[in-house]
Design a protein around this motif. Structure first.
Motif, PDB file in Angstrom:
ATOM      1  N   GLY A  44     -11.931  -0.556  -3.354  1.00  0.00           N
ATOM      2  CA  GLY A  44     -12.186   0.717  -3.118  1.00  0.00           C
ATOM      3  C   GLY A  44     -12.901   1.733  -4.305  1.00  0.00           C
ATOM      4  O   GLY A  44     -13.010   0.938  -5.411  1.00  0.00           O
ATOM      5  N   VAL A  83     -19.139   5.333   1.426  1.00  0.00           N
ATOM      6  CA  VAL A  83     -19.266   6.669   1.420  1.00  0.00           C
ATOM      7  C   VAL A  83     -19.626   7.631   0.197  1.00  0.00           C
ATOM      8  O   VAL A  83     -18.629   7.339  -0.593  1.00  0.00           O
ATOM      9  CB  VAL A  83     -18.527   7.312   2.546  1.00  0.00           C
ATOM     10  N   GLN A 124      -3.098   1.520  -8.486  1.00  0.00           N
ATOM     11  CA  GLN A 124      -3.802   1.185  -7.503  1.00  0.00           C
ATOM     12  C   GLN A 124      -4.866   0.010  -7.361  1.00  0.00           C
ATOM     13  O   GLN A 124      -5.997  -0.103  -7.848  1.00  0.00           O
ATOM     14  CB  GLN A 124      -4.829   2.521  -7.011  1.00  0.00           C
ATOM     15  N   GLN A 131      -8.758  17.342  -5.178  1.00  0.00           N
ATOM     16  CA  GLN A 131      -7.481  16.241  -4.774  1.00  0.00           C
ATOM     17  C   GLN A 131      -8.025  14.890  -4.711  1.00  0.00           C
ATOM     18  O   GLN A 131      -9.223  14.690  -4.720  1.00  0.00           O
ATOM     19  CB  GLN A 131      -6.724  16.810  -3.476  1.00  0.00           C
ATOM     20  N   ASN A 132      -7.215  14.031  -5.040  1.00  0.00           N
ATOM     21  CA  ASN A 132      -7.539  12.807  -5.171  1.00  0.00           C
ATOM     22  C   ASN A 132      -8.315  12.293  -3.896  1.00  0.00           C
ATOM     23  O   ASN A 132      -7.661  12.418  -2.660  1.00  0.00           O
ATOM     24  CB  ASN A 132      -6.331  11.649  -5.562  1.00  0.00           C
ATOM     25  N   ARG A 133      -9.421  11.366  -4.038  1.00  0.00           N
ATOM     26  CA  ARG A 133      -9.977  10.917  -2.625  1.00  0.00           C
ATOM     27  C   ARG A 133     -10.330   9.484  -2.996  1.00  0.00           C
ATOM     28  O   ARG A 133     -10.938   9.271  -4.040  1.00  0.00           O
ATOM     29  CB  ARG A 133     -11.291  12.051  -2.755  1.00  0.00           C
ATOM     30  N   TRP A 134     -10.051   8.679  -2.076  1.00  0.00           N
ATOM     31  CA  TRP A 134     -10.465   7.353  -2.493  1.00  0.00           C
ATOM     32  C   TRP A 134     -10.609   6.407  -1.141  1.00  0.00           C
ATOM     33  O   TRP A 134     -10.161   6.911  -0.105  1.00  0.00           O
ATOM     34  CB  TRP A 134      -9.377   6.648  -3.259  1.00  0.00           C
ATOM     35  N   THR A 135     -11.521   5.514  -1.041  1.00  0.00           N
ATOM     36  CA  THR A 135     -11.720   4.654   0.126  1.00  0.00           C
ATOM     37  C   THR A 135     -12.329   3.550  -0.361  1.00  0.00           C
ATOM     38  O   THR A 135     -12.988   3.153  -1.420  1.00  0.00           O
ATOM     39  CB  THR A 135     -12.818   5.484   1.110  1.00  0.00           C
ATOM     40  N   ASN A 136     -12.436   2.478   0.445  1.00  0.00           N
ATOM     41  CA  ASN A 136     -13.188   1.157   0.560  1.00  0.00           C
ATOM     42  C   ASN A 136     -14.308   1.187   1.463  1.00  0.00           C
ATOM     43  O   ASN A 136     -15.094  -0.082   1.432  1.00  0.00           O
ATOM     44  CB  ASN A 136     -12.357   0.112   0.490  1.00  0.00           C
ATOM     45  N   LEU A 137     -14.776   2.332   1.896  1.00  0.00           N
ATOM     46  CA  LEU A 137     -15.923   2.456   2.925  1.00  0.00           C
ATOM     47  C   LEU A 137     -17.115   2.927   1.889  1.00  0.00           C
ATOM     48  O   LEU A 137     -16.820   3.976   1.265  1.00  0.00           O
ATOM     49  CB  LEU A 137     -15.733   3.239   3.979  1.00  0.00           C
ATOM     50  N   LYS A 151     -18.978  10.665  -0.377  1.00  0.00           N
ATOM     51  CA  LYS A 151     -17.885  11.589  -0.363  1.00  0.00           C
ATOM     52  C   LYS A 151     -16.734  11.302  -1.491  1.00  0.00           C
ATOM     53  O   LYS A 151     -16.204  11.951  -2.210  1.00  0.00           O
ATOM     54  CB  LYS A 151     -17.299  11.790   0.793  1.00  0.00           C
ATOM     55  N   ALA A 152     -16.385   9.791  -1.607  1.00  0.00           N
ATOM     56  CA  ALA A 152     -15.669   9.569  -2.644  1.00  0.00           C
ATOM     57  C   ALA A 152     -16.093   8.528  -3.938  1.00  0.00           C
ATOM     58  O   ALA A 152     -15.221   8.140  -4.405  1.00  0.00           O
ATOM     59  CB  ALA A 152     -14.661   8.538  -1.754  1.00  0.00           C
ATOM     60  N   HIS A 187      -5.965  -1.918  -5.625  1.00  0.00           N
ATOM     61  CA  HIS A 187      -6.928  -2.257  -4.556  1.00  0.00           C
ATOM     62  C   HIS A 187      -8.485  -1.630  -4.906  1.00  0.00           C
ATOM     63  O   HIS A 187      -9.464  -1.622  -4.137  1.00  0.00           O
ATOM     64  CB  HIS A 187      -6.716  -1.799  -3.210  1.00  0.00           C
ATOM     65  N   LEU A 188      -8.183  -0.732  -6.020  1.00  0.00           N
ATOM     66  CA  LEU A 188      -9.622   0.175  -6.415  1.00  0.00           C
ATOM     67  C   LEU A 188     -10.561  -0.756  -7.483  1.00  0.00           C
ATOM     68  O   LEU A 188      -9.825  -1.554  -8.390  1.00  0.00           O
ATOM     69  CB  LEU A 188      -9.119   1.399  -7.118  1.00  0.00           C
ATOM     70  N   ARG A 216     -13.112  -5.965   8.423  1.00  0.00           N
ATOM     71  CA  ARG A 216     -12.860  -5.995   7.242  1.00  0.00           C
ATOM     72  C   ARG A 216     -11.616  -4.965   7.207  1.00  0.00           C
ATOM     73  O   ARG A 216     -11.799  -4.071   8.048  1.00  0.00           O
ATOM     74  CB  ARG A 216     -13.718  -6.245   6.023  1.00  0.00           C
ATOM     75  N   TRP A 238       0.690  -1.195   0.029  1.00  0.00           N
ATOM     76  CA  TRP A 238      -0.090   0.066   0.043  1.00  0.00           C
ATOM     77  C   TRP A 238       1.094   1.174   0.078  1.00  0.00           C
ATOM     78  O   TRP A 238       0.864   1.945   1.156  1.00  0.00           O
ATOM     79  CB  TRP A 238      -0.904  -0.044   1.331  1.00  0.00           C
ATOM     80  N   GLU A 250      -1.176  13.891   1.505  1.00  0.00           N
ATOM     81  CA  GLU A 250      -2.230  13.135   0.310  1.00  0.00           C
ATOM     82  C   GLU A 250      -1.908  11.806   0.303  1.00  0.00           C
ATOM     83  O   GLU A 250      -1.725  11.174  -0.545  1.00  0.00           O
ATOM     84  CB  GLU A 250      -1.932  13.826  -0.832  1.00  0.00           C
ATOM     85  N   TRP A 274     -10.073   1.316   4.572  1.00  0.00           N
ATOM     86  CA  TRP A 274      -8.974   2.397   4.413  1.00  0.00           C
ATOM     87  C   TRP A 274      -9.684   3.689   3.405  1.00  0.00           C
ATOM     88  O   TRP A 274     -10.612   3.343   2.807  1.00  0.00           O
ATOM     89  CB  TRP A 274      -7.916   1.800   3.516  1.00  0.00           C
ATOM     90  N   SER A 275      -8.955   4.761   3.633  1.00  0.00           N
ATOM     91  CA  SER A 275      -9.517   5.900   3.010  1.00  0.00           C
ATOM     92  C   SER A 275      -8.260   7.080   2.707  1.00  0.00           C
ATOM     93  O   SER A 275      -7.561   6.982   3.521  1.00  0.00           O
ATOM     94  CB  SER A 275     -10.686   6.514   4.079  1.00  0.00           C
ATOM     95  N   SER A 276      -8.617   7.635   1.979  1.00  0.00           N
ATOM     96  CA  SER A 276      -7.706   8.723   1.709  1.00  0.00           C
ATOM     97  C   SER A 276      -8.127  10.338   2.650  1.00  0.00           C
ATOM     98  O   SER A 276      -7.602  11.035   2.359  1.00  0.00           O
ATOM     99  CB  SER A 276      -7.505   9.396   0.175  1.00  0.00           C
ATOM    100  N   PHE A 277      -9.244  10.133   3.208  1.00  0.00           N
ATOM    101  CA  PHE A 277      -9.599  11.395   3.969  1.00  0.00           C
ATOM    102  C   PHE A 277     -10.144  10.724   5.212  1.00  0.00           C
ATOM    103  O   PHE A 277     -10.678   9.430   5.608  1.00  0.00           O
ATOM    104  CB  PHE A 277     -10.767  12.074   3.293  1.00  0.00           C
TER     105      PHE A 277
END
Lengths: 301, 311
Positions: free
Chosen positions: B220, B162, B118, B154-160, B164-165, B120-121, A147, A111, A211, A150-153
């Motif tokens: 994600g 939501v 990436q 800006q880049n925004r990513w998550t596996n949750l 927002k991403a 995982h996306l 599980r 990662w 970031e 992960w997140s970028s924010f």
């Protein structure tokens, strides 16, 4: 394993039996010893920790004295001392699973976009607590995980906590620089008997500032040892209040939006709390008090 | 026009789903695909004609592309059209393009790059800028979300899961297994098909449903600054009455979306709807009308939820 990891163990007057377990957890790591160093930061303990902690089993271990009390100061000192590419923060009551450092190295490789991460935190009580305590176990840094998240924010569920927090070197350096520029953020962690509790979040969010992402991974597991004194209502009430307080202070320090409830809204919240059973009422009110305290707080000076 | 050779897996399948398109818009969308920097040999193009009155195969020439073909799906609705496209495609990733979406020249190339960097996306997209045929009213900025316009600072990513991403439908990229999971999911749960617009309806949350399918698989989703597309917006879409209808449909489908995806959907109480209605009196005329439309959508969704139509 290519990257050196620095395990930073911050402690102040630890409970000897907890500290022994913590050290034992480190000694039994399956990662080869030359892939990690151990830095024990003794944060002005009354009895120097070196007197009862044997670190001779690890050639890359050293004890550093940090005279300024406060978990944040101890962590900062650890960051300055660390030579590793990955910094792993361990408290004196957290026991890493034997494969923790191996898995951390794997995650660091898999990662590249994640800068701060942690895992699942299980609680181990010295004494069986009353059942209601489990409802408030997040105050005892117990974090279940179903599980990888992960997140970028900053998103609830993906934010790692201080027990077994791993960050990349760059994130540690960014934290160091940020706190130098804004010293009030040093007050977000516990200092002696003050229970501030957001310093670990502040550190993890430095990944987002760069970031990079944050995350929690199932492969990482730690056990948090919990003494009886932390399962009393008085302690948890206080922890709840400090938690709410430092969350607001953290948000303000980071320039994030903070909801300031109107007077009417606050009265409604208090009225609602009155309808709760006694323990939940006290915990709810502690939270409201902490939140208000955070909003009214005008800085350390 | 050559078909993609069986067993030949290209990197990307571009699916353009359309029904009675404005010819000029679809031409622009296709021109933008023709100008892509990614070599045509590594991607295929499927133009899914969702029951247009005049079949598109005769009207739009795709012979410039080595792996392009026309597909027809007569079951009207964006969801059936997409599912048909997914089943017909062979790419390792799929890019969904509407008939009024103009991708930047490097879109496919960069989409591929993000997917490689990436792993995982599972679903990703980017910024969407609007190109208005006529100068829109000043307040259009307030409703840019309704017009699928997205800023990505800006880049925004998550596996949750939501919003927002979550990438929107304009140039939405998904991995093949996400697309297949979505296609299977909507066939087994018909309620999910209702998230997509059908002829005469305006908007839906099927884009998000598709993107969230990535999270269902533990992958994600994200929005990336490197990906930019243009949404062509004709004058009638900036008409307040049109946007009111759109707002109402969006509010309805958002609640339907969360009813499907969340154990505790945010169903507003009647008291809350009433208070918000009163509060809307304090808004300016345009905002008030849009807010009222939103509340009408929520009220309708609430009624359907209470009557068990969301089960």
């Amino acid at each position: 394993m290519s990257r050196l990891q620095s395990v930073i163990l911050c402690t102040k007057d630890p409970r000897p039996h907890h500290m022994r377990r913590t050290i034992e957890g480190l000694r039994t790591q399956i990662a080869p010893k030359d892939s990690w160093e151990l830095i024990l930061i003794d944060n002005a303990s009354h009895t120097p920790v070196a007197e009862f902690c044997d670190l001779s089993w690890h050639s890359g271990a050293r004890v550093v004295q940090e005279g300024t009390v406060g978990l944040t100061n101890a962590r900062l000192r650890g960051i300055v001392e660390a030579r590793g590419e990955i910094l792993v923060f361990v408290d004196d009551d957290t026991v890493l699973a034997p494969d923790f450092l191996v898995e951390t190295a794997r995650i660091a490789d898999a990662w590249p976009t994640i800068g701060a991460w942690g895992g699942r935190v299980r609680g181990e009580y010295d004494h069986n607590p009353e059942t209601w305590v489990h409802r408030y176990q997040s105050l005892l840094t117990i974090r279940e995980l179903d599980r990888d998240r992960w997140s970028s924010f900053p998103t609830p569920g993906a934010i790692p906590c201080g027990a077994g927090l791993c960050v990349r070197r760059a994130v540690g350096q960014a934290y160091l620089a940020a706190l130098e520029a804004q010293p009030s953020r040093r007050l977000l962690d516990r200092r002696g008997t003050l229970l501030g509790s957001c310093g670990d979040l502040d550190l993890a969010f430095c990944a987002v500032d760069l970031e990079l992402g944050i995350g929690r991974f199932l492969a990482l597991e730690v056990v948090h040892l919990i003494p009886r004194s932390r399962t009393t209502l008085t302690y948890l009430e206080k922890a709840q209040e400090w938690n709410a307080f430092s969350e607001v202070v953290l948000r303000r320090a980071r320039g994030w939006t903070v909801d300031r409830p109107s007077r009417a809204r606050r009265m409604i919240e208090y009225a609602r709390a009155m309808r709760l059973p006694a323990i939940d009422r006290r915990m709810r009110i502690a939270w409201l008090r902490g939140q208000q305290g955070g909003l009214d707080y005008r800085g350390p000076h | 026009m050559s078909q993609t050779a069986p067993g030949h897996a290209v990197d990307i399948s571009v699916l353009v789903c359309t029904r009675n398109p404005r010819p000029r818009h679809l031409e622009r969308a296709i021109e933008a695909l023709r100008a892509q920097t990614l070599a045509p040999k590594s991607w295929e193009l499927l133009l899914v004609d969702n029951g247009s009155d005049a079949p598109l195969a005769a009207r739009f020439d795709l012979s410039w592309h080595p792996h392009a073909r026309h597909v027809r799906e007569d079951d009207a609705g964006l969801v059936p059209a997409r599912v048909c496209g997914i089943r017909e495609s062979s790419g390792k990733s799929l890019v969904f393009v509407d008939d009024d979406n103009v991708l930047n020249r490097d879109y496919l190339e960069r989409a591929l790059q993000i997917g490689a960097e990436q792993p995982h996306l599972g679903a990703w997209g980017g910024a969407v800028v609007g190109e208005f045929e006529e100068t829109p009213p000043d307040w259009i900025h307030d409703v840019r979300g309704l017009l699928s316009l997205r800023e990505v600072p800006q880049n925004r990513w998550t596996n949750l899961p939501v919003l927002k991403a979550a990438p929107c439908g304009v140039g939405l990229v998904v991995r093949r297994r996400v697309a297949l999971a979505y296609a299977d999911g909507v066939s087994t749960r018909p309620l999910r098909r209702r998230l997509g617009p059908r002829p005469g309806e305006l908007t839906g949350h099927d884009d998000f449903d598709l993107a969230f399918s990535a999270c269902d698989l533990g992958l994600g989703m994200g929005r990336f600054t490197a990906l930019v597309a243009t949404h062509l917006i004709p004058p009638e879409r900036t008409d307040l009455a049109y946007l009111e209808r759109m707002q109402e449909c969006t509010a309805y489908s958002e609640l339907l979306f969360w009813s499907i995806r969340s154990k505790r959907p945010p169903i507003p109480s009647r008291l809350r709807l009433f208070i918000d209605h009163i509060r809307s009196l304090g808004l300016s005329r345009v905002r008030r009308r849009l807010r009222r439309a939103e509340l009408a959508g929520l009220k309708m969704a609430r009624r359907d939820f209470v009557q068990g139509r969301f089960e």
